[in-house]
Scaffold this active site. Sequence first.
Site, PDB file in Angstrom:
ATOM      1  NE  ARG A  57      -6.621   4.587   6.114  1.00 34.12           N
ATOM      2  CZ  ARG A  57      -5.802   5.428   6.726  1.00 34.12           C
ATOM      3  NH1 ARG A  57      -6.012   5.766   7.984  1.00 34.12           N
ATOM      4  NH2 ARG A  57      -4.771   5.931   6.093  1.00 34.12           N
ATOM      5  CG  ASP A 114       3.771   1.123   9.547  1.00 34.18           C
ATOM      6  OD1 ASP A 114       3.925   1.381   8.339  1.00 34.18           O
ATOM      7  OD2 ASP A 114       3.508   1.985  10.395  1.00 34.18           O
ATOM      8  CE  LYS A 130      -1.624   1.535   4.054  1.00 33.91           C
ATOM      9  NZ  LYS A 130      -1.359   2.942   4.419  1.00 33.91           N
ATOM     10  CG  ASN A 131       2.407   2.599   3.524  1.00 31.57           C
ATOM     11  OD1 ASN A 131       1.235   2.912   3.319  1.00 31.57           O
ATOM     12  ND2 ASN A 131       2.861   2.287   4.714  1.00 31.57           N
ATOM     13  NE  ARG A 187       1.615  10.084  10.411  1.00 32.04           N
ATOM     14  CZ  ARG A 187       0.948   9.120   9.780  1.00 32.04           C
ATOM     15  NH1 ARG A 187      -0.181   8.689  10.282  1.00 32.04           N
ATOM     16  NH2 ARG A 187       1.391   8.614   8.655  1.00 32.04           N
ATOM     17  CB  CYS A 230      -4.032  10.037  11.710  1.00 31.36           C
ATOM     18  SG  CYS A 230      -2.519   9.182  12.018  1.00 31.36           S
TER      19      CYS A 230
END
Length: 430
Positions: A397, A305, A22-23, A122, A117
């Site tokens: 997500r 993560d 995803k990233n 952030r 978030c």
Amino acid sequence: MEQYIIRGGNPLAGEVEISGAKNAALGILAAAIMTDETVLIENLPDVRDINVLLEAMESIGVKVERITRHAVMMNSAQIGDVSVDYEYIKRIRASYYLIGALLGKYKKAVVPLPGGCNIGSRPIDLHIKGFKALGAKVEIRNGFIFANAEHLHGSHIFLDTVSVGATINIMMAASMAEGYTIIENCAREPHVVDVANFLNSMGANIKGAGTDVIRIRGVQKFHKTEYSVIPDQIEAGTFMFAAAATRGDIMVKNVIPKHLEATSAKLLEIGCEVEEFDNAVRVVASKRLCSTNVKTLPYPGYPTDMQPQIGVTLALAKGTSIVTESIFENRFKYMDELARMGADVRVEGNTAIITGVERLTGARVSAPDLRAGAALVIAALAADGITVVDDIVYIQRGYECFDEKLRSLGAEIEMINSEKEAQKFRLRCG
Ligand code: EPZ
């Protein structure tokens, strides 16, 4: 609101295919608008963040054609508007990658400021510092970032903090700036390398991605390309910890083992067997695991993560573990949820002290953010009894077919929408 309902206790076993990262895909999709020619991108994960970014790109005039569930054809010759609507950045922070891409190509961009978030404030001050160093005028007004430049010129930029987003965003803008740019103290994550490789496949001249110094010679124009996104090492690590926490045996396929070295090292340290193959890793946990200490660091250190995933696994290990979160200031919110499942945890600032217990018990919990949500599912799979996880939209997500992939490994997990469906699950699973 959709929930997961899980009956824990089954050791997970079997094989699971990992989706695209995803990233990496978020940066690559944004970078793809920098050419007027057609781009084919494959191995995209079918997850909410990717689909929202594609909608944001269509909203500014990018032609997006879904070839398959995991591949898109894009053409950005008709971009009419360089201003991204707040609706999109509210739903996905990484829309801010469009600033670097639009600034590089059109020398202007208007993008809403991303909020904070659940894991921290952030800020994006480093992104802005880089754009200014390249010659852009950057103003923040009414919640928007207005960036523009007569022309962008090369610069020598030093990032005060190692930042994945700032490294990628500045690299994109610099790739079409006149002259030579050096970015120091860069992030070295595999997804930074993947975005650099993608830009080079369109004709950029970027060297050093994956080290802490990236050197860029700007070019005028990019051409078409076809590109496949790397596998998602965070999704892979999540399944590796699912094997560890449930005392299972999982072959995680379609991975790059090198990207998982810090994760594999920790799994070995706590007593798992880890076997590496060319594009797979097998994790076996046949006995109760033992405690360890871990501190999250920029790649190649232990990934932030993957912090919730090891946190929930250590909650069942023998002994006391110390987990230190050095990247984000608020990434232990899941510990309160874990305590409701019987874990013995204490959070002091950016450190969690975890004393392993023999067993966790199912409870009603809610996902505080993407990775913590996935970690609570792992805890539920290892717990006795039934767990209901709320707010799974966070998990969706970043994890494609998460419950389906877990079911294929023997997990008793369903996505439900109502109390009636929950009752049916309870009756069926007892
Ligand atoms: C990326 O976020 C990832 N998101 C995050 O993954 C990941 O946790 C993070 O990198 C660290 O690896 C995407 O790639 C879309 P950073 P990013 O800039 O780029 C500070 C997930 O679960 N900082 O590397 O936003 C910042 O506050 C998500 O997939 C500044 O101070 O992270 C943090 O303390 C969660 N100023 C540190 O740097 C800036 O301008 C690292 O953040 C930028 C960052």
